[in-house]
Design a protein around this motif. Structure first.
Motif, PDB file in Angstrom:
ATOM      1  N   LYS A 177       0.717  -1.143  -0.096  1.00 33.58           N
ATOM      2  CA  LYS A 177      -0.054  -0.024   0.149  1.00 33.58           C
ATOM      3  C   LYS A 177       0.784   1.101  -0.133  1.00 33.58           C
ATOM      4  O   LYS A 177       0.537   2.428  -0.581  1.00 33.58           O
ATOM      5  N   ALA A 178       2.051   1.113   0.590  1.00 33.79           N
ATOM      6  CA  ALA A 178       2.846   2.313   0.858  1.00 33.79           C
ATOM      7  C   ALA A 178       3.470   2.647  -0.839  1.00 33.79           C
ATOM      8  O   ALA A 178       3.486   3.834  -0.997  1.00 33.79           O
ATOM      9  N   LEU A 179       3.628   1.796  -1.388  1.00 27.66           N
ATOM     10  CA  LEU A 179       4.138   1.753  -2.955  1.00 27.66           C
ATOM     11  C   LEU A 179       3.240   2.301  -3.779  1.00 27.66           C
ATOM     12  O   LEU A 179       3.208   3.338  -4.508  1.00 27.66           O
ATOM     13  N   ALA A 180       1.822   2.100  -3.497  1.00 27.86           N
ATOM     14  CA  ALA A 180       0.655   2.555  -4.251  1.00 27.86           C
ATOM     15  C   ALA A 180       0.462   4.166  -3.885  1.00 27.86           C
ATOM     16  O   ALA A 180       0.228   4.796  -4.741  1.00 27.86           O
ATOM     17  N   VAL A 181       0.532   4.310  -2.685  1.00 23.70           N
ATOM     18  CA  VAL A 181       0.561   5.730  -2.201  1.00 23.70           C
ATOM     19  C   VAL A 181       1.435   6.668  -2.747  1.00 23.70           C
ATOM     20  O   VAL A 181       1.256   7.843  -3.336  1.00 23.70           O
ATOM     21  N   GLU A 238     -14.120  -8.477 -18.046  1.00 26.74           N
ATOM     22  CA  GLU A 238     -14.778  -7.272 -17.632  1.00 26.74           C
ATOM     23  C   GLU A 238     -13.699  -6.729 -16.737  1.00 26.74           C
ATOM     24  O   GLU A 238     -12.787  -7.071 -16.100  1.00 26.74           O
ATOM     25  N   GLN A 239     -13.921  -5.102 -16.849  1.00 27.91           N
ATOM     26  CA  GLN A 239     -12.801  -4.344 -16.067  1.00 27.91           C
ATOM     27  C   GLN A 239     -13.535  -3.018 -15.918  1.00 27.91           C
ATOM     28  O   GLN A 239     -14.469  -2.605 -16.475  1.00 27.91           O
ATOM     29  N   GLY A 240     -12.891  -2.547 -14.690  1.00 26.31           N
ATOM     30  CA  GLY A 240     -13.450  -1.113 -14.315  1.00 26.31           C
ATOM     31  C   GLY A 240     -12.926  -0.796 -12.898  1.00 26.31           C
ATOM     32  O   GLY A 240     -12.071  -1.328 -12.553  1.00 26.31           O
ATOM     33  N   THR A 241     -13.584   0.233 -12.267  1.00 25.46           N
ATOM     34  CA  THR A 241     -13.021   0.658 -11.122  1.00 25.46           C
ATOM     35  C   THR A 241     -13.353  -0.260  -9.969  1.00 25.46           C
ATOM     36  O   THR A 241     -14.451  -1.146 -10.331  1.00 25.46           O
ATOM     37  N   PRO A 242     -12.783  -0.251  -8.747  1.00 25.32           N
ATOM     38  CA  PRO A 242     -13.291  -1.145  -7.656  1.00 25.32           C
ATOM     39  C   PRO A 242     -14.599  -1.116  -7.660  1.00 25.32           C
ATOM     40  O   PRO A 242     -15.419  -2.127  -7.248  1.00 25.32           O
ATOM     41  N   GLU A 243     -15.599  -0.007  -7.428  1.00 25.97           N
ATOM     42  CA  GLU A 243     -16.775   0.051  -6.964  1.00 25.97           C
ATOM     43  C   GLU A 243     -17.842  -0.482  -8.353  1.00 25.97           C
ATOM     44  O   GLU A 243     -18.622  -1.180  -7.849  1.00 25.97           O
ATOM     45  N   GLN A 244     -17.248  -0.299  -9.586  1.00 25.99           N
ATOM     46  CA  GLN A 244     -17.907  -1.033 -10.661  1.00 25.99           C
ATOM     47  C   GLN A 244     -18.062  -2.830 -10.616  1.00 25.99           C
ATOM     48  O   GLN A 244     -18.852  -3.262 -10.643  1.00 25.99           O
ATOM     49  N   ILE A 245     -16.619  -3.035 -10.385  1.00 20.39           N
ATOM     50  CA  ILE A 245     -16.471  -4.496 -10.313  1.00 20.39           C
ATOM     51  C   ILE A 245     -16.871  -5.157  -9.189  1.00 20.39           C
ATOM     52  O   ILE A 245     -17.512  -6.302  -9.067  1.00 20.39           O
ATOM     53  N   LEU A 246     -16.687  -4.622  -7.887  1.00 17.92           N
ATOM     54  CA  LEU A 246     -16.999  -5.252  -6.717  1.00 17.92           C
ATOM     55  C   LEU A 246     -18.433  -5.128  -6.336  1.00 17.92           C
ATOM     56  O   LEU A 246     -18.706  -5.962  -5.459  1.00 17.92           O
ATOM     57  N   GLU A 287      -9.066  -0.765  -1.795  1.00 14.12           N
ATOM     58  CA  GLU A 287      -8.547   0.268  -1.212  1.00 14.12           C
ATOM     59  C   GLU A 287      -7.424   0.879  -2.218  1.00 14.12           C
ATOM     60  O   GLU A 287      -7.378   1.945  -2.140  1.00 14.12           O
ATOM     61  N   VAL A 288      -6.636  -0.058  -2.797  1.00 17.79           N
ATOM     62  CA  VAL A 288      -5.509   0.682  -3.475  1.00 17.79           C
ATOM     63  C   VAL A 288      -5.713   0.554  -5.086  1.00 17.79           C
ATOM     64  O   VAL A 288      -4.960   1.250  -6.107  1.00 17.79           O
ATOM     65  N   ALA A 289      -6.627  -0.309  -5.540  1.00 23.42           N
ATOM     66  CA  ALA A 289      -6.776  -0.315  -7.064  1.00 23.42           C
ATOM     67  C   ALA A 289      -7.262   0.863  -7.687  1.00 23.42           C
ATOM     68  O   ALA A 289      -8.373   1.476  -7.316  1.00 23.42           O
ATOM     69  N   ASP A 290      -6.717   1.335  -8.832  1.00 28.69           N
ATOM     70  CA  ASP A 290      -7.447   2.231  -9.636  1.00 28.69           C
ATOM     71  C   ASP A 290      -8.326   1.478 -10.766  1.00 28.69           C
ATOM     72  O   ASP A 290      -9.426   1.997 -10.920  1.00 28.69           O
ATOM     73  N   ARG A 291      -8.052   0.193 -11.155  1.00 28.44           N
ATOM     74  CA  ARG A 291      -8.703  -0.700 -11.983  1.00 28.44           C
ATOM     75  C   ARG A 291      -8.887  -2.085 -11.495  1.00 28.44           C
ATOM     76  O   ARG A 291      -7.606  -2.584 -11.300  1.00 28.44           O
TER      77      ARG A 291
END
Length: 252
Positions: free
Chosen positions: A192-196, A228-236, A213-217
Motif C-alpha cells: 500500500k505504501a508503494l501505491a500511495v 470485465e474491467q472497471g473501477t473497484p466500485e464497478q467490479i466489486l 483500497e488501492v486499485a485504480d482498476r
C-alpha cells in the motif's frame, strides 16, 4: 505513453491455450489488480509481461519498449539474453514464494541484484539495499538469514529487493497466498505504501478488501480472456457479467 501495452497476446502450453487474445494497457502510476479463478491466466499474463514466458502471438511493450524483440534491418528480431535481462531489470517482480537465497543474509539478498544486474559498486549497492529494507521496516534484520524470518518478513525482503532496483513497473503474483493469515497485513501495508507513492503496479490477488483500497482498476480474467474491467466500485459492487458475479460470491 502507456507504461504497459499488451496487444493480442496468446500463450499456449502444449495443447492448453492459456491466454486467448489479451489486450490491455496500464498507465504510469496506475495500480491494476487482476482477479479471476485459478487457471484463468492471471499468473501467466504477469510472467509474459516480465518475459519469463515467451508469448506465441501478439506483442508486449513496457514503457514503449517491446519485450523480447528489437528492430533489426526493418524487422523484429529476438533479443539476446543480455538485452532481455536489461529490459527485465526495469520490472520488479514479487513472487508467491519469495525466491530468496537461503545461504545469504537479508542485506546480501537485496544488494546482489544491484551489483550483478545494475553493476553498481558495492558501497552504492549497499546503501540502496539498506534504504529499501528500511522502507519495508526490516532495518533490524539486515544480517539475519531467511531461515530466521517469518513468511511476512520474507515477502517484505522480496519487496525491498524489487524496490532497490528502482523499476518502472512492479508485478505482484499473489504475494500473500503463501502466508498465514496473521502475516498478510504487514505485506499488504508495504504494498500500500508503494501505491500511495504513485508506483505503477499490476497485482494478482484474492485480497479484495485490499484491492478496493488501492486499485485504480480491477480486471477480471476468465478462461484466458478479459471478461470485465472497471473501477473497484464497478467490479466489486455492480459487476455486469454473470461469471464475475459468481466468482465474487465465492470469494466474498
Amino acid at each position: 505513453m502507456s507504461m504497459v501495452r499488451v496487444e493480442g497476446v496468446h500463450k499456449h502450453f502444449g495443447p492448453l491455450h492459456v491466454l486467448k487474445g489479451i489486450d490491455l494497457t496500464v498507465e504510469p502510476g496506475e495500480v491494476m489488480v487482476l482477479i479471476g479463478s485459478s487457471g484463468s491466466g492471471k499468473t501467466t499474463l504477469l510472467r509474459c509481461i516480465h518475459w519469463l514466458e515467451e508469448i506465441d502471438a501478439g506483442a508486449i511493450y513496457v514503457d514503449g519498449t517491446r519485450m523480447g524483440y528489437h528492430q533489426e534491418d526493418g524487422r523484429w528480431a529476438h533479443d539476446a539474453e543480455p538485452v532481455l535481462n536489461e529490459k527485465r531489470s526495469q520490472i520488479g517482480m514479487v513472487f508467491q514464494r519469495f525466491n530468496l537465497f537461503s545461504n545469504m543474509t537479508v542485506r546480501k539478498n537485496v544488494l546482489l541484484p544491484l551489483m550483478v544486474v545494475r553493476r553498481l559498486e558495492r558501497a552504492e549497492a549497499e546503501s540502496r539495499a539498506v534504504k529499501a529494507l528500511e522502507r519495508v521496516g526490516l532495518l533490524d534484520k539486515l544480517d539475519s538469514y531467511p531461515s530466521r524470518l517469518s513468511g511476512g518478513q520474507l515477502q517484505r525482503v522480496a519487496i525491498a529487493r524489487a524496490l532497490a532496483m528502482e523499476p518502472k513497473l512492479f508485478l505482484f503474483d499473489e504475494p500473500t497466498s503463501a502466508l498465514d493469515p496473521e502475516l498478510v497485513k504487514e505485506v499488504l501495508l508495504a504494498m500500500k505504501a508503494l501505491a500511495v507513492e504513485g508506483r505503477t503496479m499490476i497485482i494478482v490477488t484474492h485480497e479484495l478488501g485490499f484491492a478496493r483500497e488501492v486499485a485504480d482498476r480491477i480486471v477480471f480474467l476468465h478462461d484466458g480472456r478479459i471478461l470485465e474491467q472497471g473501477t473497484p466500485e464497478q467490479i466489486l459492487q455492480s459487476p455486469r457479467e454473470e461469471r464475475t458475479k459468481a466468482f465474487l460470491s465465492q470469494v466474498l
